[in-house]
Design a protein around this motif. Structure first.
Motif, PDB file in Angstrom:
ATOM      1  N   ARG A  13       0.820  -1.224   0.000  1.00  0.00           N
ATOM      2  CA  ARG A  13       0.000   0.000   0.000  1.00  0.00           C
ATOM      3  C   ARG A  13       0.848   1.265   0.000  1.00  0.00           C
ATOM      4  O   ARG A  13       0.335   2.358  -0.206  1.00  0.00           O
ATOM      5  N   GLY A  14       2.139   1.114   0.295  1.00  0.00           N
ATOM      6  CA  GLY A  14       3.005   2.278   0.415  1.00  0.00           C
ATOM      7  C   GLY A  14       3.165   2.756   1.839  1.00  0.00           C
ATOM      8  O   GLY A  14       3.614   3.881   2.074  1.00  0.00           O
ATOM      9  N   ILE A  15       2.819   1.902   2.814  1.00  0.00           N
ATOM     10  CA  ILE A  15       2.988   2.248   4.228  1.00  0.00           C
ATOM     11  C   ILE A  15       4.327   1.696   4.709  1.00  0.00           C
ATOM     12  O   ILE A  15       4.552   0.483   4.693  1.00  0.00           O
ATOM     13  N   ALA A  16       5.219   2.572   5.111  1.00  0.00           N
ATOM     14  CA  ALA A  16       6.539   2.184   5.614  1.00  0.00           C
ATOM     15  C   ALA A  16       6.497   2.112   7.133  1.00  0.00           C
ATOM     16  O   ALA A  16       6.058   3.067   7.781  1.00  0.00           O
ATOM     17  N   ARG A  17       6.945   1.009   7.677  1.00  0.00           N
ATOM     18  CA  ARG A  17       7.054   0.843   9.121  1.00  0.00           C
ATOM     19  C   ARG A  17       8.497   1.083   9.523  1.00  0.00           C
ATOM     20  O   ARG A  17       9.386   0.306   9.176  1.00  0.00           O
ATOM     21  N   LEU A  18       8.723   2.163  10.237  1.00  0.00           N
ATOM     22  CA  LEU A  18      10.038   2.502  10.753  1.00  0.00           C
ATOM     23  C   LEU A  18      10.031   2.191  12.245  1.00  0.00           C
ATOM     24  O   LEU A  18       9.346   2.863  13.021  1.00  0.00           O
ATOM     25  N   VAL A  52       3.304   6.795   3.294  1.00  0.00           N
ATOM     26  CA  VAL A  52       3.045   7.092   4.702  1.00  0.00           C
ATOM     27  C   VAL A  52       4.104   6.369   5.521  1.00  0.00           C
ATOM     28  O   VAL A  52       4.461   5.230   5.207  1.00  0.00           O
ATOM     29  N   VAL A  53       4.610   7.022   6.574  1.00  0.00           N
ATOM     30  CA  VAL A  53       5.608   6.403   7.440  1.00  0.00           C
ATOM     31  C   VAL A  53       5.035   6.297   8.856  1.00  0.00           C
ATOM     32  O   VAL A  53       4.569   7.296   9.411  1.00  0.00           O
ATOM     33  N   ILE A  54       5.078   5.100   9.397  1.00  0.00           N
ATOM     34  CA  ILE A  54       4.654   4.870  10.782  1.00  0.00           C
ATOM     35  C   ILE A  54       5.906   4.631  11.623  1.00  0.00           C
ATOM     36  O   ILE A  54       6.698   3.732  11.338  1.00  0.00           O
ATOM     37  N   LEU A  55       6.072   5.441  12.650  1.00  0.00           N
ATOM     38  CA  LEU A  55       7.204   5.310  13.569  1.00  0.00           C
ATOM     39  C   LEU A  55       6.726   4.577  14.814  1.00  0.00           C
ATOM     40  O   LEU A  55       5.894   5.098  15.562  1.00  0.00           O
ATOM     41  N   ASP A  56       7.227   3.363  15.011  1.00  0.00           N
ATOM     42  CA  ASP A  56       6.851   2.601  16.194  1.00  0.00           C
ATOM     43  C   ASP A  56       8.089   2.027  16.869  1.00  0.00           C
ATOM     44  O   ASP A  56       9.212   2.406  16.517  1.00  0.00           O
ATOM     45  N   ALA A  57       7.890   1.159  17.835  1.00  0.00           N
ATOM     46  CA  ALA A  57       9.033   0.682  18.623  1.00  0.00           C
ATOM     47  C   ALA A  57       8.785  -0.723  19.149  1.00  0.00           C
ATOM     48  O   ALA A  57       7.653  -1.097  19.466  1.00  0.00           O
ATOM     49  N   GLN A  58       9.859  -1.481  19.266  1.00  0.00           N
ATOM     50  CA  GLN A  58       9.806  -2.812  19.864  1.00  0.00           C
ATOM     51  C   GLN A  58       9.927  -2.715  21.376  1.00  0.00           C
ATOM     52  O   GLN A  58      10.472  -1.749  21.906  1.00  0.00           O
ATOM     53  N   GLY A  59       9.425  -3.728  22.062  1.00  0.00           N
ATOM     54  CA  GLY A  59       9.637  -3.826  23.498  1.00  0.00           C
ATOM     55  C   GLY A  59       8.629  -3.060  24.331  1.00  0.00           C
ATOM     56  O   GLY A  59       7.548  -2.704  23.880  1.00  0.00           O
ATOM     57  N   LYS A  60       9.024  -2.757  25.561  1.00  0.00           N
ATOM     58  CA  LYS A  60       8.111  -2.164  26.537  1.00  0.00           C
ATOM     59  C   LYS A  60       7.958  -0.655  26.395  1.00  0.00           C
ATOM     60  O   LYS A  60       6.985  -0.090  26.895  1.00  0.00           O
ATOM     61  N   SER A  61       8.923   0.011  25.769  1.00  0.00           N
ATOM     62  CA  SER A  61       8.924   1.473  25.713  1.00  0.00           C
ATOM     63  C   SER A  61       9.002   1.972  24.283  1.00  0.00           C
ATOM     64  O   SER A  61       9.619   1.332  23.426  1.00  0.00           O
ATOM     65  N   PHE A  62       8.425   3.142  24.049  1.00  0.00           N
ATOM     66  CA  PHE A  62       8.587   3.804  22.756  1.00  0.00           C
ATOM     67  C   PHE A  62      10.020   4.319  22.630  1.00  0.00           C
ATOM     68  O   PHE A  62      10.756   3.946  21.715  1.00  0.00           O
ATOM     69  N   CYS A  63      10.439   5.173  23.559  1.00  0.00           N
ATOM     70  CA  CYS A  63      11.815   5.671  23.577  1.00  0.00           C
ATOM     71  C   CYS A  63      12.078   6.325  24.927  1.00  0.00           C
ATOM     72  O   CYS A  63      11.388   7.281  25.297  1.00  0.00           O
ATOM     73  N   ALA A  64      13.088   5.813  25.623  1.00  0.00           N
ATOM     74  CA  ALA A  64      13.379   6.284  26.977  1.00  0.00           C
ATOM     75  C   ALA A  64      14.259   7.523  27.020  1.00  0.00           C
ATOM     76  O   ALA A  64      14.648   7.976  28.090  1.00  0.00           O
ATOM     77  N   GLY A  65      14.593   8.101  25.843  1.00  0.00           N
ATOM     78  CA  GLY A  65      15.436   9.292  25.822  1.00  0.00           C
ATOM     79  C   GLY A  65      16.834   8.964  25.352  1.00  0.00           C
ATOM     80  O   GLY A  65      17.033   8.150  24.456  1.00  0.00           O
TER      81      GLY A  65
END
Length: 261
Positions: A13-18, A52-65
């Motif tokens: 569809r053109g959706i990029a998962r970053l 479209v770009v979707i910014l997500d994360a693995q694990g328990k946290s999105f980003c701890a800094g």
């Protein structure tokens, strides 16, 4: 292109998962991740198949800094090295902010410091109701300088002031009220909400979408190279204070800083 700290794949569809892929470190921003995010931002900007770009994360946290080892290196570095590293971080945020594609954050767990910066450069943010947010730099005697232009552009000065100063942790509903988050859903509805958000952009002409984003940016709070350079200098100044030395030392020594009451 193979990356160590991120993953990226584009569907039909053109959706990029970053995806931030340092789950064991709560996706903290390391020097490698900063470099890889900068590289993929440029690649996605030029990729006509990614709409479209979707910014997500693995694990328990999105980003701890900021990554602890990266912070430790800044603690012992000289001023010019700190400025150089802060500039690399600032340019990463700039590349993501100016990407001519819709950028949607899928947020779960904790998003602190630089994680809030990542959210602030996104065009839409869908968060789990259980997510937690915080601009925690002043707890270390530092300031949220590099991310500040994007956070203030996102939520405004009035909302930013108490969050910058207090370093308190706040929930998804408050983040939504501030304008940091656009949609709050229960955790089980997160993926469906992301799909709905992405679908809305796929109905629009991709070139016009990019031009509309540039138009909106041009009418908002200016984030010029001069402003970015000023925030970097202020961060370098902050690192040289006695408070920063005490706060960062206390953090690594697992004790309360002298000002904690």
């Amino acid at each position: 292109m193979t990356y160590e700290t991120i993953r990226c794949a584009t569907d039909a569809r053109g959706i990029a998962r970053l995806t931030l892929a340092r789950p064991e470190k709560h996706n903290a921003l390391s020097a490698m991740m900063i470099s890889e995010l900068s590289d993929i931002a440029g690649r996605l900007a030029a990729d006509a198949t990614a709409r479209v770009v979707i910014l997500d994360a693995q694990g328990k946290s999105f980003c701890a800094g900021g990554d602890l080892e990266w912070m430790r290196q800044q603690f012992t570095a000289d001023r010019q090295t700190r400025i150089a590293e802060a500039t690399r971080l600032a340019m990463m945020f700039k590349l993501l902010n100016e990407m001519p594609k819709p950028l949607i954050a899928r947020v779960h767990g904790n998003a602190f410091g630089g994680g809030v910066g990542l959210i602030s450069v996104c065009d839409a943010v869908v968060a789990a109701r259980s997510a937690k947010f915080g601009l925690t730099e002043t707890r270390l005697g530092l300031i949220p300088a590099t991310i500040s232009p994007y956070v203030v552009a996102r939520i405004g000065e009035a909302r930013a002031r108490p969050l910058f100063m207090s370093a308190r942790i706040f929930g998804a509903d408050e983040a939504h009220a501030a304008g940091l988050v656009t949609t709050v859903v229960d955790a089980e509805g997160l993926e469906a909400a992301i799909d709905n958000e992405a679908a809305s952009y796929l109905a629009a002409a991709p070139g016009a979408t990019g031009r509309a984003k540039r138009l909106a940016r041009s009418l908002g709070l200016p984030i010029t190279d001069a402003i970015i350079a000023t925030t970097i200098e202020r961060l370098a100044d902050s690192w040289e204070t006695e408070e920063a030395r005490e706060g960062v030392s206390a953090f690594f020594e697992r004790r309360d800083p002298s000002w904690r009451t």
